[in-house]
Design a protein around this motif. Structure first.
Motif, PDB file in Angstrom:
ATOM      1  N   MET A 403       5.109  15.645  -9.375  1.00 29.21           N
ATOM      2  CA  MET A 403       4.583  14.652  -8.370  1.00 29.21           C
ATOM      3  C   MET A 403       4.620  13.217  -9.029  1.00 29.21           C
ATOM      4  SD  MET A 403       4.053  15.912  -5.433  1.00 29.21           S
ATOM      5  CE  MET A 403       3.122  14.757  -4.482  1.00 29.21           C
ATOM      6  N   ALA A 404       4.121  13.134 -10.331  1.00 25.67           N
ATOM      7  CA  ALA A 404       3.868  11.890 -10.992  1.00 25.67           C
ATOM      8  C   ALA A 404       5.524  11.213 -11.071  1.00 25.67           C
ATOM      9  CB  ALA A 404       3.299  11.878 -12.271  1.00 25.67           C
ATOM     10  N   LYS A 405       6.383  12.163 -11.348  1.00 25.94           N
ATOM     11  CA  LYS A 405       7.839  11.435 -11.573  1.00 25.94           C
ATOM     12  C   LYS A 405       8.175  10.857 -10.262  1.00 25.94           C
ATOM     13  CE  LYS A 405       9.158  14.710 -14.967  1.00 25.94           C
ATOM     14  NZ  LYS A 405       9.733  16.010 -15.157  1.00 25.94           N
ATOM     15  N   VAL A 406       7.866  11.656  -9.272  1.00 31.44           N
ATOM     16  CA  VAL A 406       8.364  11.146  -7.691  1.00 31.44           C
ATOM     17  C   VAL A 406       7.699   9.883  -7.546  1.00 31.44           C
ATOM     18  CG1 VAL A 406       8.145  11.472  -5.159  1.00 31.44           C
ATOM     19  CG2 VAL A 406       8.829  13.478  -6.759  1.00 31.44           C
ATOM     20  N   GLU A 407       6.468   9.708  -7.990  1.00 29.50           N
ATOM     21  CA  GLU A 407       5.777   8.472  -7.677  1.00 29.50           C
ATOM     22  C   GLU A 407       5.877   7.120  -8.612  1.00 29.50           C
ATOM     23  OE1 GLU A 407       1.830  10.005  -7.776  1.00 29.50           O
ATOM     24  OE2 GLU A 407       1.948  11.288  -6.112  1.00 29.50           O
ATOM     25  N   LYS A 408       6.811   7.375  -9.624  1.00 27.56           N
ATOM     26  CA  LYS A 408       7.077   6.418 -10.551  1.00 27.56           C
ATOM     27  C   LYS A 408       7.897   5.449 -10.039  1.00 27.56           C
ATOM     28  CE  LYS A 408       6.609   7.885 -15.381  1.00 27.56           C
ATOM     29  NZ  LYS A 408       7.264   8.628 -16.414  1.00 27.56           N
ATOM     30  N   PRO A 409       7.805   4.232 -10.311  1.00 29.32           N
ATOM     31  CA  PRO A 409       8.829   3.153  -9.916  1.00 29.32           C
ATOM     32  C   PRO A 409      10.476   3.468 -10.406  1.00 29.32           C
ATOM     33  CG  PRO A 409       7.227   2.041 -11.352  1.00 29.32           C
ATOM     34  CD  PRO A 409       6.754   3.534 -11.573  1.00 29.32           C
ATOM     35  N   ALA A 410      11.220   3.480  -9.704  1.00 27.34           N
ATOM     36  CA  ALA A 410      12.640   3.884  -9.812  1.00 27.34           C
ATOM     37  C   ALA A 410      13.625   2.627  -9.387  1.00 27.34           C
ATOM     38  CB  ALA A 410      12.846   5.137  -9.196  1.00 27.34           C
ATOM     39  N   PRO A 411      13.606   1.749  -9.887  1.00 27.24           N
ATOM     40  CA  PRO A 411      14.568   0.567  -9.344  1.00 27.24           C
ATOM     41  C   PRO A 411      16.082   0.882  -9.179  1.00 27.24           C
ATOM     42  CG  PRO A 411      13.775  -0.253 -11.500  1.00 27.24           C
ATOM     43  CD  PRO A 411      13.456   1.241 -11.222  1.00 27.24           C
ATOM     44  N   GLY A 412      16.632   0.166  -8.421  1.00 24.53           N
ATOM     45  CA  GLY A 412      18.369   0.199  -8.058  1.00 24.53           C
ATOM     46  C   GLY A 412      18.632   1.688  -7.782  1.00 24.53           C
ATOM     47  N   TRP A 413      19.777   1.947  -8.563  1.00 19.85           N
ATOM     48  CA  TRP A 413      20.390   3.260  -8.314  1.00 19.85           C
ATOM     49  C   TRP A 413      19.429   4.633  -8.588  1.00 19.85           C
ATOM     50  CZ3 TRP A 413      24.651   4.755  -6.044  1.00 19.85           C
ATOM     51  CH2 TRP A 413      25.561   3.795  -5.618  1.00 19.85           C
ATOM     52  N   GLY A 415      16.411   4.780  -7.980  1.00 22.07           N
ATOM     53  CA  GLY A 415      15.786   4.952  -6.795  1.00 22.07           C
ATOM     54  C   GLY A 415      16.378   5.507  -5.657  1.00 22.07           C
ATOM     55  N   TRP A 416      17.624   5.109  -5.426  1.00 23.65           N
ATOM     56  CA  TRP A 416      18.550   5.578  -4.307  1.00 23.65           C
ATOM     57  C   TRP A 416      18.861   7.148  -4.580  1.00 23.65           C
ATOM     58  CZ3 TRP A 416      23.269   7.921  -3.782  1.00 23.65           C
ATOM     59  CH2 TRP A 416      23.724   7.792  -2.274  1.00 23.65           C
ATOM     60  N   VAL A 417      19.183   7.343  -5.854  1.00 23.77           N
ATOM     61  CA  VAL A 417      19.347   8.861  -6.114  1.00 23.77           C
ATOM     62  C   VAL A 417      17.985   9.534  -5.929  1.00 23.77           C
ATOM     63  CG1 VAL A 417      20.170  10.573  -7.808  1.00 23.77           C
ATOM     64  CG2 VAL A 417      21.348   8.325  -7.727  1.00 23.77           C
ATOM     65  N   ARG A 418      17.055   9.178  -6.378  1.00 21.69           N
ATOM     66  CA  ARG A 418      16.009   9.890  -6.273  1.00 21.69           C
ATOM     67  C   ARG A 418      15.555  10.166  -4.642  1.00 21.69           C
ATOM     68  NH1 ARG A 418      10.052   7.335  -8.132  1.00 21.69           N
ATOM     69  NH2 ARG A 418      10.542   6.171  -6.272  1.00 21.69           N
ATOM     70  N   THR A 419      15.579   9.011  -4.020  1.00 18.09           N
ATOM     71  CA  THR A 419      15.102   9.092  -2.474  1.00 18.09           C
ATOM     72  C   THR A 419      16.054  10.267  -1.864  1.00 18.09           C
ATOM     73  OG1 THR A 419      14.594   6.741  -2.666  1.00 18.09           O
ATOM     74  CG2 THR A 419      14.854   7.517  -0.363  1.00 18.09           C
ATOM     75  N   ASN A 420      17.348  10.035  -2.098  1.00 17.53           N
ATOM     76  CA  ASN A 420      18.154  10.965  -1.363  1.00 17.53           C
ATOM     77  C   ASN A 420      18.271  12.476  -1.890  1.00 17.53           C
ATOM     78  OD1 ASN A 420      20.054   9.269   0.677  1.00 17.53           O
ATOM     79  ND2 ASN A 420      19.844   8.006  -1.156  1.00 17.53           N
ATOM     80  N   LEU A 421      17.991  12.441  -3.088  1.00 16.71           N
ATOM     81  CA  LEU A 421      17.708  13.984  -3.514  1.00 16.71           C
ATOM     82  C   LEU A 421      16.605  14.452  -2.879  1.00 16.71           C
ATOM     83  CD1 LEU A 421      19.677  15.523  -5.591  1.00 16.71           C
ATOM     84  CD2 LEU A 421      17.782  14.939  -7.374  1.00 16.71           C
TER      85      LEU A 421
END
Ligand SMILES: Cc1cc2nc3c(=O)[nH]c(=O)nc-3n(C[C@H](O)[C@H](O)[C@H](O)COP(=O)(O)OP(=O)(O)OC[C@H]3O[C@@H](n4cnc5c(N)ncnc54)[C@H](O)[C@@H]3O)c2cc1C
Length: 445
Positions: A403-413, A415-421
């Motif tokens: 959950m902490a990984k999901v909540e971390k900042p993930a800029p650019g690609w 973030g896009w990959v995380r969101t879609n996955l």
């Protein structure tokens, strides 16, 4: 956090010189252990270092497994807690444009639990209900354990008041910086690599800010006041949890509890300016076409910071050399992790219920077994407790980390990959069901 001083300081009572079970710590873990022992008629004394009936308020989420566990001790208690909080049948994550990214459905667990939802009920209220459930058994406040030693087959526990209590079982439910764990010489290890960790290395420590706030206007409709919803922006998560009103709150302007993971060491009492800054940073990358922005914070009702890391006690049990007295750990005294998924209080309550059962079983075995079989019974009963609860703690720590990984900042690609996955994965019914199963804790009941 910690302005909820709802209980006046009771007059000092003197501690009895001896008891069967001494519970150190009257947080959710210690109180639940006391309830479990009280139900089984095992004599105990429960004490806490703080002066008043109040523990720092931190947790908010009460999961189904906790309600099931408390309900098994006293059904009315589970009902009282769920009636006192906000029942959320889902956990919804929105993207920065406030579109639903995924929704974990606790309501789909209706065939497995009487409580197919999580309850947003702040920790101080949960503790109040647990204390009320104890009835005539009062907590001895203002007693800080300073040392302990083995004397005549019992542990003698010494308090800063100068009082001494002898006990056959000492329950270490004294939280993150447990004195009992330290006095017993029990080390903290990394939960997965098992590398010794105590004290927390600054490299592994995580800092969080928590605050109860009021906003200028109602929050966007995508963040309803009766459901657990978070916003995953590229710059980090925003968690504005709805919480029940406290005495003195203005009608029509509901408080929200917000959590932020932060990279630096935050101020001890984060103020409006600091919190607004965190909120703005996390909203800065939201596309202009995105959802309605979260309005400005107008008042901070309470705030605090906390720092934690990943850790698991090397053992939950330490027995005296005589073999007739035992130190047993539960709750935060035994494990540490971040607040992802709102698991800590739940894990502690479930540890404590299992520990009360193990102590009662051990207590009755000691009364009827021969000396030669007592050692074996001790090994078996307490090892079962340790193995079971350590395995659950490892899994919960793993989930909290994910959950902490999901909540971390993930800029650019990234973030896009995380969101879609996440969007894709949680669309799969079996994955969604498994997420509800694990987060609710029903997997471990
Ligand atoms: C900001 C924050 C947010 C959190 N959010 C969540 C959440 O949403 N959901 C969730 O499940 N968990 C959450 N947690 C974790 C949760 O608050 C803890 O896991 C929970 O309080 C653990 O309960 P406990 O009874 O084991 O320990 P504690 O609540 O820490 O209680 C320990 C007690 O022991 C007493 N004590 C300590 N030392 C001594 C001594 N020497 N002698 C006598 N008494 C002593 C203390 O005064 C205290 O009252 C959060 C934690 C934080 C910090």
């Amino acid at each position: 956090m910690g302005s909820y001083r709802t209980t006046p300081t009771p007059p000092p009572m003197s501690l009895p010189p001896a008891t069967e079970v001494l519970i150190v710590g009257a947080g959710p873990t210690g109180l639940t252990c006391a309830l479990g022992l009280s139900k089984r008629g095992i004599p105990f004394v429960i004490i806490d270092a703080v002066a008043a009936g109040h523990n720092e308020s931190r947790a908010v989420v009460v999961h189904s497994c906790t309600l099931e566990t408390l309900g098994a001790i006293d059904e009315s208690l589970a009902h009282t807690i769920s009636a006192d909080g906000i029942r959320s049948p889902t956990l919804t994550a929105l993207d920065a444009k406030q579109r639903v990214l995924f929704r974990v459905q606790f309501d789909k667990l209706a065939d497995r639990t009487k409580y197919p939802y999580c309850v947003l009920c702040p920790q101080h209220r949960v503790e109040k209900h647990l204390r009320q459930g104890l009835g005539r058994h009062e907590v001895y406040w203002g007693r800080r354990v300073v040392s302990l030693q083995e004397v005549h087959g019992r542990y003698e526990v010494v308090f800063d008041s100068g009082e001494v209590v002898a006990a056959r079982y000492v329950v270490g439910a004294d939280g993150n910086n447990s004195t009992i764990r330290t006095l017993a010489g029990i080390r903290l290890d990394h939960p997965f690599t098992k590398v010794p960790l105590d004290p927390i290395s600054p490299k592994d420590a995580l800092s969080f800010v928590v605050a109860d706030v009021l906003f200028e206007n109602p929050l966007p409709e995508a963040l309803p006041k009766d459901a657990l919803t978070l916003v995953l922006s590229d710059a980090g998560v925003i968690i504005p949890l709805p919480v029940p009103a406290e005495e003195g709150d203005e009608a029509g302007n509901p408080r929200r509890r917000i959590y932020f993971a932060v990279a630096d060491i935050p101020p001890s009492k984060p103020d409006l300016h600091y919190l607004q800054g965190l909120l703005e940073t996390r909203q800065a990358n939201a596309p202009p076409a995105g959802g309605q922005p979260i309005p400005r914070i107008t008042r901070v009702l309470d705030s605090g910071r906390f720092r934690t890391g990943l850790a698991l006690a090397e053992t939950y049990i330490c027995s005296a050399t005589s073999g007739t007295a035992h130190i047993l750990l539960a709750g935060d005294a035994a494990h540490r992790h971040g607040p992802g998924g709102g698991q800590g209080m739940n894990l502690g309550i479930c540890d404590a219920a299992a520990l009360a059962e193990a102590i009662a079983e051990h207590h009755s075995a000691m009364a009827c077994l021969t000396d030669s079989r007592k050692a074996a019974a001790r090994e078996e009963i307490f090892s079962r407790y340790e193995q079971r609860r350590m395995a659950v703690a490892r899994e919960v720590i793993f989930v909290a980390e994910e959950m902490a990984k999901v909540e971390k900042p993930a800029p650019g690609w990234a973030g896009w990959v995380r969101t879609n996955l996440l969007w894709l994965l949680l669309k799969i019914p079996a994955v969604n069901q498994m997420a509800a199963w694990r987060l609710s804790g029903m997997k471990y009941v």
